[in-house]
Design a protein around this motif. Structure first.
Motif, short mmCIF file in Angstrom:
data_model
loop_
_atom_site.label_atom_id
_atom_site.label_comp_id
_atom_site.label_asym_id
_atom_site.label_seq_id
_atom_site.Cartn_x
_atom_site.Cartn_y
_atom_site.Cartn_z
N ILE A 57 79.72 22.52 62.50
CA ILE A 57 80.39 21.43 63.23
C ILE A 57 79.70 21.22 64.58
O ILE A 57 79.43 20.08 64.98
N CYS A 60 76.47 19.52 64.01
CA CYS A 60 76.71 18.10 63.75
C CYS A 60 76.86 17.35 65.07
O CYS A 60 76.27 16.28 65.27
N HIS A 115 87.29 17.21 56.92
CA HIS A 115 85.86 17.13 56.63
C HIS A 115 85.53 15.87 55.83
O HIS A 115 84.52 15.22 56.09
N PHE A 119 82.89 13.30 57.13
CA PHE A 119 81.70 13.18 56.29
C PHE A 119 81.44 11.71 55.94
O PHE A 119 80.32 11.22 56.07
N LEU A 134 78.18 18.59 57.49
CA LEU A 134 79.55 18.38 57.02
C LEU A 134 79.64 18.54 55.50
O LEU A 134 80.63 19.08 54.99
#
Length: 167
Positions: A57, A60, A115, A119, A134
């Motif tokens: 995460i 990301c 998620h 995503f 993700l």
């Protein structure tokens, strides 16, 4: 931080997701200390997975050029409180295990749902690197949920078989 764009909202929700993993580790630690040894080992593995999921995460967020905002996950904290209240009723070890499995499944499905949303947003926003992180989390979480559901089913069979009566 003002939330004025969908990108801002994505980053905000990414922070919530990261906090879910952090809070989840705390919940799992509480569970691990109250369940049987076999289940405790499984729960500790899930704690380690939370660390990796949170790392993904954060990666990301870095792909977006930011870091997740620290936002509290009241839902996961509620799971902690519900389990803590249950333990105070002094249930048998078997029932603690069953409730712990149910709690773990709820946690996994909560984070799976979060998620899935992020995503999808990452795909739409064209952030391929974030999509990869993700997606990896999502697949691993779905596999974890399936594993825990199988364990919970086996546990339920063991617990319910002695009380099942022929019709």
């Amino acid at each position: 931080m003002a939330i004025n764009t969908t990108r801002d909202l994505f980053i905000y929700e990414l922070g919530i997701l990261g906090e879910m993993e952090i809070s989840g580790r705390r919940v799992l630690d509480f569970l691990a200390h109250r369940v049987s040894d076999d289940l405790g080992q499984i729960v500790r593995r899930k704690q380690q997975e939370c660390i990796q999921w949170n790392h993904n995460i954060n990666s990301c967020a870095k792909a977006f050029g930011t870091s997740p905002l620290s936002t509290r996950s009241d839902t996961v904290e509620g799971m902690y409180g519900r389990f803590e209240s249950f333990v105070r009723t002094n249930p048998s070890v078997d029932l603690v295990d069953q409730f712990a499995v149910d709690t773990l499944i709820r946690f996994l499905y909560l984070t799976i749902a979060a998620h899935k949303t992020l995503f999808d947003w990452a795909i739409i926003m064209g952030e391929a690197q974030c999509v990869q992180y993700l997606h990896a989390n999502l697949v691993q979480k779905q596999e974890s949920a399936a594993e825990i559901e199988r364990y919970g089913h086996e546990l339920g069979v063991r617990l319910l078989t002695p009380v099942a009566r022929p019709a």
